[in-house]
Design a protein around this motif. Sequence first.
Motif: not given
Length: 286
Positions: A120-122
């Motif tokens: 979903s992201g970093r």
Amino acid sequence: MTAKQRPDRPPSLVPIRHWMSLLPRLRIQPTAKHVRALLGDTVVADSYRAVIVWEPRRVVPAYAVPINDVLATLEPALDTDIPAENALHLSEDATGVLDPSTSFRVHTTPGAELTIVHDSGRAEAAAFRPDDPDLLDYVILDFAAFSWLEEDDPIIAHPHDPFSRIDVRASSRHIVISHDGVVLAETRRSLLLFETMMPLVRYYLPREDVVVPLDRTPTRTWCAYKGEASYFAAHTRHGDLTDIAWSYENPLLDALPVGGHVAFFQERLDVTVDGTPLPRTRTPWS
């Protein structure tokens, strides 16, 4: 002391001095709360074993969770240089206190910066694994990089400090707030907000007792105990005082009584209480 004698400051600074003496230390406090950190809509840390951590010189805490409670990949941070705009903010009296404006990436204990990676992201450099043996296999998480739940309630700004609280009390003291001889506000019906270890009392005034025009500015800040603050510029014959006052329109539970009232940065202004001028106490907002 007679009933009419009032000290202009607390009679003892011993508690504050004790608290300040602890700042150089790494401090840890367990919590029984179920703590979750979300990256977007995805839970990336879910723990019943979180601890509250103050890195040395930090005045507000962060959460640390066991590495096994991180539901994402931890990788070494790619960029270990702190951007200039996130560099250490020292108070003007050079005490070296790290207030909430100081970037999470300013670490004052040895350890390693880590990045949280998920589909979903970093979150780059949003975790920190300290070398301290009391935090073996724990990572401290950047509060600002995630949204947070304690049990099922969202929290903002930072974890609540279990040794800090606020109290609001109605007061009939005669409060006059002015700048360069111009009265900004005057009241005998203020709400006094006392906050643990704050060096001054905040005076929250009814809006109708503010006697200069106020215009809302774009500035917003968030307090873990009080909620989201909106800021105002005051207009006087000597010019505008930008972001000199604020208000909590929808305060959190602890600050409900001050909702809609206006407070001023008295450390930048002239304040009298029952006719006695108050000294301008130096704070991070001076």
